[in-house]
Design a protein around this motif. Structure first.
Motif, PDB file in Angstrom:
ATOM      1  N   HIS A  17       0.860  -1.191   0.000  1.00 26.54           N
ATOM      2  CA  HIS A  17       0.000   0.000   0.000  1.00 26.54           C
ATOM      3  C   HIS A  17       0.896   1.240   0.000  1.00 26.54           C
ATOM      4  N   LEU A  18       1.333   1.622  -1.188  1.00 21.50           N
ATOM      5  CA  LEU A  18       2.226   2.761  -1.375  1.00 21.50           C
ATOM      6  C   LEU A  18       1.463   3.926  -1.990  1.00 21.50           C
ATOM      7  N   ARG A  27      -2.121   3.118  -3.832  1.00 20.32           N
ATOM      8  CA  ARG A  27      -2.106   2.420  -5.117  1.00 20.32           C
ATOM      9  C   ARG A  27      -2.983   1.172  -5.117  1.00 20.32           C
ATOM     10  N   VAL A  28      -3.290   0.626  -3.947  1.00 18.83           N
ATOM     11  CA  VAL A  28      -4.068  -0.609  -3.864  1.00 18.83           C
ATOM     12  C   VAL A  28      -5.537  -0.334  -3.590  1.00 18.83           C
ATOM     13  N   CYS A  29      -5.818   0.445  -2.545  1.00 19.62           N
ATOM     14  CA  CYS A  29      -7.219   0.631  -2.128  1.00 19.62           C
ATOM     15  C   CYS A  29      -7.791   1.992  -2.526  1.00 19.62           C
ATOM     16  N   ALA A  30      -6.981   2.877  -3.092  1.00 17.86           N
ATOM     17  CA  ALA A  30      -7.386   4.203  -3.580  1.00 17.86           C
ATOM     18  C   ALA A  30      -7.867   5.149  -2.485  1.00 17.86           C
ATOM     19  N   GLY A  31      -7.601   4.833  -1.236  1.00 17.46           N
ATOM     20  CA  GLY A  31      -7.922   5.743  -0.145  1.00 17.46           C
ATOM     21  C   GLY A  31      -6.813   6.753   0.037  1.00 17.46           C
ATOM     22  N   PRO A  32      -7.075   7.791   0.819  1.00 21.82           N
ATOM     23  CA  PRO A  32      -6.010   8.765   1.096  1.00 21.82           C
ATOM     24  C   PRO A  32      -4.830   8.067   1.785  1.00 21.82           C
ATOM     25  N   PRO A  36      -5.346   2.870   6.120  1.00 22.20           N
ATOM     26  CA  PRO A  36      -5.218   2.065   7.346  1.00 22.20           C
ATOM     27  C   PRO A  36      -4.208   0.918   7.238  1.00 22.20           C
ATOM     28  N   VAL A  37      -4.149   0.240   6.096  1.00 23.64           N
ATOM     29  CA  VAL A  37      -3.179  -0.853   5.931  1.00 23.64           C
ATOM     30  C   VAL A  37      -1.759  -0.302   5.914  1.00 23.64           C
ATOM     31  N   ALA A  38      -1.541   0.801   5.222  1.00 20.47           N
ATOM     32  CA  ALA A  38      -0.210   1.415   5.200  1.00 20.47           C
ATOM     33  C   ALA A  38       0.205   1.853   6.602  1.00 20.47           C
ATOM     34  N   ARG A  39      -0.736   2.375   7.366  1.00 19.79           N
ATOM     35  CA  ARG A  39      -0.430   2.781   8.746  1.00 19.79           C
ATOM     36  C   ARG A  39       0.001   1.591   9.585  1.00 19.79           C
ATOM     37  N   LEU A  40      -0.717   0.476   9.456  1.00 23.44           N
ATOM     38  CA  LEU A  40      -0.326  -0.734  10.195  1.00 23.44           C
ATOM     39  C   LEU A  40       1.057  -1.212   9.767  1.00 23.44           C
ATOM     40  N   LEU A  82      -3.822  17.837   6.754  1.00 24.70           N
ATOM     41  CA  LEU A  82      -2.641  17.083   6.325  1.00 24.70           C
ATOM     42  C   LEU A  82      -1.836  16.594   7.525  1.00 24.70           C
ATOM     43  N   PHE A  83      -1.715  17.427   8.546  1.00 29.82           N
ATOM     44  CA  PHE A  83      -0.983  17.011   9.747  1.00 29.82           C
ATOM     45  C   PHE A  83      -1.651  15.802  10.382  1.00 29.82           C
ATOM     46  N   ILE A  84      -2.962  15.861  10.537  1.00 33.71           N
ATOM     47  CA  ILE A  84      -3.679  14.733  11.142  1.00 33.71           C
ATOM     48  C   ILE A  84      -3.533  13.489  10.275  1.00 33.71           C
ATOM     49  N   ARG A  85      -3.658  13.661   8.976  1.00 32.37           N
ATOM     50  CA  ARG A  85      -3.573  12.529   8.043  1.00 32.37           C
ATOM     51  C   ARG A  85      -2.204  11.854   8.069  1.00 32.37           C
ATOM     52  N   PHE A  86      -1.139  12.651   8.090  1.00 31.95           N
ATOM     53  CA  PHE A  86       0.194  12.080   7.986  1.00 31.95           C
ATOM     54  C   PHE A  86       0.870  11.835   9.333  1.00 31.95           C
ATOM     55  N   LEU A  87       0.609  12.660  10.322  1.00 28.93           N
ATOM     56  CA  LEU A  87       1.329  12.527  11.591  1.00 28.93           C
ATOM     57  C   LEU A  87       0.443  12.265  12.801  1.00 28.93           C
TER      58      LEU A  87
END
Length: 110
Positions: A17-18, A27-32, A36-40, A82-87
């Motif tokens: 999930h990049l 690239r896989v699930c088209a979410g921002p 959730p998978v990338a976060r895990l 963006l801060f909440i989304r990334f950090l």
């Protein structure tokens, strides 16, 4: 006819999930991204080095802000979102009665 043992069967490769740049969607699930998978996956990858995870996320936040602003310079990305989304989701979970950690966790779950 021979039967194939479970360990002989090939399992399909899972795609990582990049981010898809410059949109910053998964690239896989088209979410921002980070989804959730990338976060895990990032939590697992950086399990022993929270500081390195924070530095990496700051770097991709910087890149994402530049890309997203370039795509839409008139409305631009919201810095707080963006801060909440990334950090915001990556803040270490701390025990105790301090409300600071709880507020950042609540903000990241929106």
């Amino acid at each position: 006819m021979t039967r194939t043992a479970p360990e002989d069967r090939t399992t399909p490769q899972r795609r990582p999930h990049l981010p898809l740049r410059p949109l910053w969607l998964c690239r896989v699930c088209a979410g921002p991204w980070p989804c959730p998978v990338a976060r895990l996956n990032l939590r697992q990858e950086y399990a022993d080095d929270q500081i390195a995870l924070s530095i990496y996320l700051c770097t991709v936040l910087h890149d994402a802000a530049a890309d997203l602003y370039r795509l839409n310079p008139h409305d631009g990305p919201d810095p707080a979102a963006l801060f909440i989304r990334f950090l915001g989701w990556a803040a270490p979970v701390r025990g105790g009665s301090s409300g600071a950690g709880q507020a950042s966790r609540r903000a990241g779950s929106r």
